[in-house]
Design a protein around this motif. Structure first.
Motif, PDB file in Angstrom:
ATOM      1  N   ARG A  78      46.819  39.529  73.236  1.00  0.00           N
ATOM      2  CA  ARG A  78      47.520  40.321  74.252  1.00  0.00           C
ATOM      3  C   ARG A  78      47.169  39.796  75.640  1.00  0.00           C
ATOM      4  NH1 ARG A  78      45.487  45.960  76.838  1.00  0.00           N
ATOM      5  NH2 ARG A  78      46.265  44.866  78.658  1.00  0.00           N
ATOM      6  N   SER A  79      48.062  40.061  76.578  1.00  0.00           N
ATOM      7  CA  SER A  79      47.816  39.626  77.952  1.00  0.00           C
ATOM      8  C   SER A  79      47.033  40.705  78.699  1.00  0.00           C
ATOM      9  CB  SER A  79      49.142  39.378  78.658  1.00  0.00           C
ATOM     10  OG  SER A  79      49.902  40.569  78.679  1.00  0.00           O
ATOM     11  N   TRP A  80      46.203  40.262  79.624  1.00  0.00           N
ATOM     12  CA  TRP A  80      45.441  41.146  80.512  1.00  0.00           C
ATOM     13  C   TRP A  80      45.695  40.684  81.942  1.00  0.00           C
ATOM     14  CZ3 TRP A  80      42.208  45.138  78.762  1.00  0.00           C
ATOM     15  CH2 TRP A  80      41.970  45.173  77.380  1.00  0.00           C
ATOM     16  N   LEU A  81      46.562  41.402  82.654  1.00  0.00           N
ATOM     17  CA  LEU A  81      46.862  40.992  84.023  1.00  0.00           C
ATOM     18  C   LEU A  81      45.662  41.287  84.922  1.00  0.00           C
ATOM     19  CD1 LEU A  81      50.584  42.174  84.319  1.00  0.00           C
ATOM     20  CD2 LEU A  81      49.643  40.052  83.419  1.00  0.00           C
ATOM     21  N   GLY A  82      45.632  40.611  86.076  1.00  0.00           N
ATOM     22  CA  GLY A  82      44.500  40.764  86.986  1.00  0.00           C
ATOM     23  C   GLY A  82      44.143  42.216  87.266  1.00  0.00           C
ATOM     24  N   TRP A  83      45.158  43.054  87.469  1.00  0.00           N
ATOM     25  CA  TRP A  83      44.890  44.466  87.810  1.00  0.00           C
ATOM     26  C   TRP A  83      44.536  45.290  86.587  1.00  0.00           C
ATOM     27  CZ3 TRP A  83      48.129  48.112  85.568  1.00  0.00           C
ATOM     28  CH2 TRP A  83      49.354  47.636  85.075  1.00  0.00           C
ATOM     29  N   GLN A  84      44.813  44.754  85.392  1.00  0.00           N
ATOM     30  CA  GLN A  84      44.524  45.534  84.184  1.00  0.00           C
ATOM     31  C   GLN A  84      43.079  45.359  83.724  1.00  0.00           C
ATOM     32  OE1 GLN A  84      47.676  43.794  81.862  1.00  0.00           O
ATOM     33  NE2 GLN A  84      48.978  45.605  82.071  1.00  0.00           N
ATOM     34  N   PRO A  91      46.317  35.817  83.102  1.00  0.00           N
ATOM     35  CA  PRO A  91      46.946  34.980  84.116  1.00  0.00           C
ATOM     36  C   PRO A  91      45.900  34.579  85.160  1.00  0.00           C
ATOM     37  CG  PRO A  91      47.572  37.274  84.426  1.00  0.00           C
ATOM     38  CD  PRO A  91      46.762  37.217  83.166  1.00  0.00           C
ATOM     39  N   GLY A  92      45.789  33.294  85.428  1.00  0.00           N
ATOM     40  CA  GLY A  92      44.839  32.847  86.431  1.00  0.00           C
ATOM     41  C   GLY A  92      45.357  33.165  87.823  1.00  0.00           C
ATOM     42  N   PHE A  93      44.534  32.881  88.844  1.00  0.00           N
ATOM     43  CA  PHE A  93      45.008  32.872  90.238  1.00  0.00           C
ATOM     44  C   PHE A  93      45.091  34.259  90.855  1.00  0.00           C
ATOM     45  CE2 PHE A  93      48.983  31.561  92.940  1.00  0.00           C
ATOM     46  CZ  PHE A  93      48.220  31.008  93.954  1.00  0.00           C
ATOM     47  N   GLN A  94      45.171  35.337  90.019  1.00  0.00           N
ATOM     48  CA  GLN A  94      45.437  36.652  90.597  1.00  0.00           C
ATOM     49  C   GLN A  94      44.286  37.638  90.453  1.00  0.00           C
ATOM     50  OE1 GLN A  94      47.802  39.226  87.429  1.00  0.00           O
ATOM     51  NE2 GLN A  94      49.041  37.487  88.052  1.00  0.00           N
ATOM     52  N   GLY A  95      44.237  38.582  91.388  1.00  0.00           N
ATOM     53  CA  GLY A  95      43.230  39.632  91.338  1.00  0.00           C
ATOM     54  C   GLY A  95      43.771  40.899  91.982  1.00  0.00           C
ATOM     55  N   LEU A  96      42.859  41.842  92.182  1.00  0.00           N
ATOM     56  CA  LEU A  96      43.223  43.150  92.724  1.00  0.00           C
ATOM     57  C   LEU A  96      42.340  43.435  93.930  1.00  0.00           C
ATOM     58  CD1 LEU A  96      44.726  45.900  92.154  1.00  0.00           C
ATOM     59  CD2 LEU A  96      42.692  46.557  90.852  1.00  0.00           C
ATOM     60  N   SER A  97      42.957  43.775  95.068  1.00  0.00           N
ATOM     61  CA  SER A  97      42.163  44.003  96.279  1.00  0.00           C
ATOM     62  C   SER A  97      41.580  45.406  96.282  1.00  0.00           C
ATOM     63  CB  SER A  97      43.030  43.821  97.523  1.00  0.00           C
ATOM     64  OG  SER A  97      43.809  44.984  97.728  1.00  0.00           O
ATOM     65  N   ARG A 116      45.988  46.258  95.929  1.00  0.00           N
ATOM     66  CA  ARG A 116      47.135  45.349  95.957  1.00  0.00           C
ATOM     67  C   ARG A 116      46.806  44.033  95.263  1.00  0.00           C
ATOM     68  NH1 ARG A 116      50.364  45.573 101.501  1.00  0.00           N
ATOM     69  NH2 ARG A 116      51.931  44.848 100.032  1.00  0.00           N
ATOM     70  N   ILE A 117      47.864  43.311  94.861  1.00  0.00           N
ATOM     71  CA  ILE A 117      47.669  42.016  94.191  1.00  0.00           C
ATOM     72  C   ILE A 117      47.191  40.979  95.199  1.00  0.00           C
ATOM     73  CG2 ILE A 117      48.873  40.085  93.078  1.00  0.00           C
ATOM     74  CD1 ILE A 117      50.574  41.987  91.600  1.00  0.00           C
ATOM     75  N   THR A 118      46.186  40.205  94.813  1.00  0.00           N
ATOM     76  CA  THR A 118      45.725  39.102  95.664  1.00  0.00           C
ATOM     77  C   THR A 118      45.824  37.803  94.864  1.00  0.00           C
ATOM     78  OG1 THR A 118      43.485  39.514  94.855  1.00  0.00           O
ATOM     79  CG2 THR A 118      44.031  40.430  97.013  1.00  0.00           C
ATOM     80  N   THR A 119      45.769  36.658  95.577  1.00  0.00           N
ATOM     81  CA  THR A 119      45.616  35.379  94.874  1.00  0.00           C
ATOM     82  C   THR A 119      44.431  34.626  95.464  1.00  0.00           C
ATOM     83  OG1 THR A 119      47.181  34.170  96.277  1.00  0.00           O
ATOM     84  CG2 THR A 119      48.077  35.185  94.270  1.00  0.00           C
TER      85      THR A 119
END
Ligand code: ADP
Ligand code: ASP
Ligand code: MG
Length: 421
Positions: free
Chosen positions: A88-94, A129-135, A139-142
């Motif tokens: 399964r995918s785990w997005l930066g904010w998840q 997904p690489g490159f992304q995070g949560l501020s 909010r989404i950051t890279t």
């Protein structure tokens, strides 16, 4: 495991990546996979932002450019599932991957991997997904261009992984970019410090920040090729390049009775620009008057020379800034012409910085003179020089980049007997 943009470009390649992931799982590993956007996708998204608004808001820029990795993470999870592999995918904010506020160049502050670890313990492959995070503001950051490497090292540290394998389109770290010098040699080992210097002076095989994070967290990093098949040796046999500590390197050199190299690698960077201020008054405070406003504007100055020899207490000051900041730097300096008291600003963006890196420099003299002599023999003019404990950089005409890298590669005895394919 981290897979870069070329490795993720299209369904067929993603299937190959899924095959590599499945093989690692079959070998008894729990795996988390960090992916980049498909090659070219992030550039395309950056362009859309520019078209929409040249003075784009970095927070919205991040919303746009982070999307490329979301697509490949989902696609890899789907492809793994199609092969009968739970994923399964785990997005930066998840997860979440917490970062600081600085949009477009955020740093990772912490990663709460608990839920993800539980899922991995239950036999599921985690795709991130690489490159992304949560501020902190939610909010989404890279993490800056090339930032998926840093995501991978960060996740590896959070999971206390045995290893962080960075799969890319070359089979390891070479003495110089193998796409420029056919006789570049693959390095079996490179130290964190050397890799850090090489990355920061232009060897884009790893993002600089990923190397400093790995060094700080003690993550074992391997760089290896994703363009392999079922017969290729497993990553566990360490077919790529291992990044190791100074101490480990000393042991390896001793065990294998290797000759320690003076210079480990050569890198080039065409993204700098040169500025010359002529006839600056030669008095205390003059240099500070030039560089303080640039620092205030977050413009990074790299190489600096203050030329002497002008009469009437005047001097020329030469320095380099990132090409992307050249226009801004020039405008700032023009603004301060009266206070600084210079005559002219001369700029040149057709320059390249060539750097040689190696821990051997600490204990050996003559590394710089070899460099200057080799360049002089080919008529390559040096416009500026800078050094650190394990690095020497020179600024030259951009048109001479490839020639200079090749000449230096030979001069330091780095050429392989057989050219790389
Ligand atoms: P990815 O998309 O997998 O992140 P990158 O394009 O960011 O891949 O990095 C891999 C590229 O780095 C190689 O294709 C190579 O041209 C370049 N490169 C530059 N210097 C070196 C070096 N010293 N060793 C290996 N590759 C290098
Ligand atoms: N896709 C991002 C970039 O191109 C991050 C990465 O690939 O590492 O910069
Ligand atoms: Mg990269």
């Amino acid at each position: 495991m981290k897979f870069g943009g070329t490795s993720m470009a299209g369904s067929e390649r993603i299937r190959r990546v899924a095959g590599i992931v499945r093989r690692q799982q079959a070998a008894g590993h729990q795996v988390a996979v960090v992916v980049s956007a498909m090659a070219g996708e992030t550039d395309r998204l950056v362009n859309f932002c520019r078209e929409a608004n040249p003075l784009y808001d970095p927070a919205e820029y991040d919303v746009v450019v982070a999307s490329g990795e979301q697509v490949t993470a989902g696609l890899l999870a789907l492809t793994l599932q199609a092969m009968g592999c739970r994923a399964r995918s785990w997005l930066g904010w998840q997860i979440p991957i917490h970062t600081q506020e600085a949009h477009a160049k955020a740093r990772i502050s912490s990663i709460d991997a608990e839920a993800m670890i539980a899922a991995m313990d239950a036999g599921e492959v985690a795709v991130i997904p690489g490159f992304q995070g949560l501020s902190e503001q939610g909010r989404i950051t890279t993490l800056g261009r090339g930032g998926s490497d840093t995501s991978a090292v960060g996740v590896a540290a959070a999971l206390k992984a045995d290893r962080c394998d960075i799969y890319t389109d070359v089979d390891g770290v070479y003495t110089t970019d193998p796409r420029i010098v056919a006789r570049a040699r693959k390095l079996k080992y490179v130290t964190y410090e050397e890799m850090l210097e090489l990355a920061s002076v232009g060897a884009k095989v790893l993002q600089t920040r990923s190397v400093s994070l790995a060094m700080k967290e003690g993550v074992r990093v391997q760089v290896l090729s994703s363009f392999i098949d079922e017969e290729s040796p497993l990553a566990d046999t360490l077919p790529g390049t291992m990044i190791v500590s100074d101490d480990d390197m000393a042991k390896i050199v001793e065990e294998h009775e290797m000759e320690s190299q003076l210079v480990t690698g050569i890198a080039h960077d065409k993204n700098e620009a040169r500025i010359v201020l002529t006839r600056v008054p030669d008095r205390p405070g003059a240099v500070s008057g030039i560089f303080a406003p640039l620092a205030d504007a977050s413009i990074n100055v790299d190489m600096i020379i203050q030329n002497v020899g002008r009469d009437k207490g005047e001097t020329d000051v030469t320095f380099t800034v990132p090409q992307a900041d050249l226009a801004r730097a020039q405008a700032l300096l023009e603004d301060k012409r009266e206070t600084i008291g210079f005559n002219r600003v001369i700029t040149d963006s057709k320059v390249a910085k060539i750097s040689v890196v190696g821990v051997g420099m600490r204990s050996h003299a003559g590394v710089a003179s070899t460099m200057f002599k080799a360049l002089a023999e080919r008529g390559i003019n040096i416009q500026a020089i800078s050094t650190s404990e394990i690095k020497i950089s020179v600024l030259i005409d951009e048109d001479e980049t490839e020639l200079a890298v090749r000449v230096l590669h030979t001069a330091y005895g780095l050429d392989a007997d057989v050219p790389a394919e």
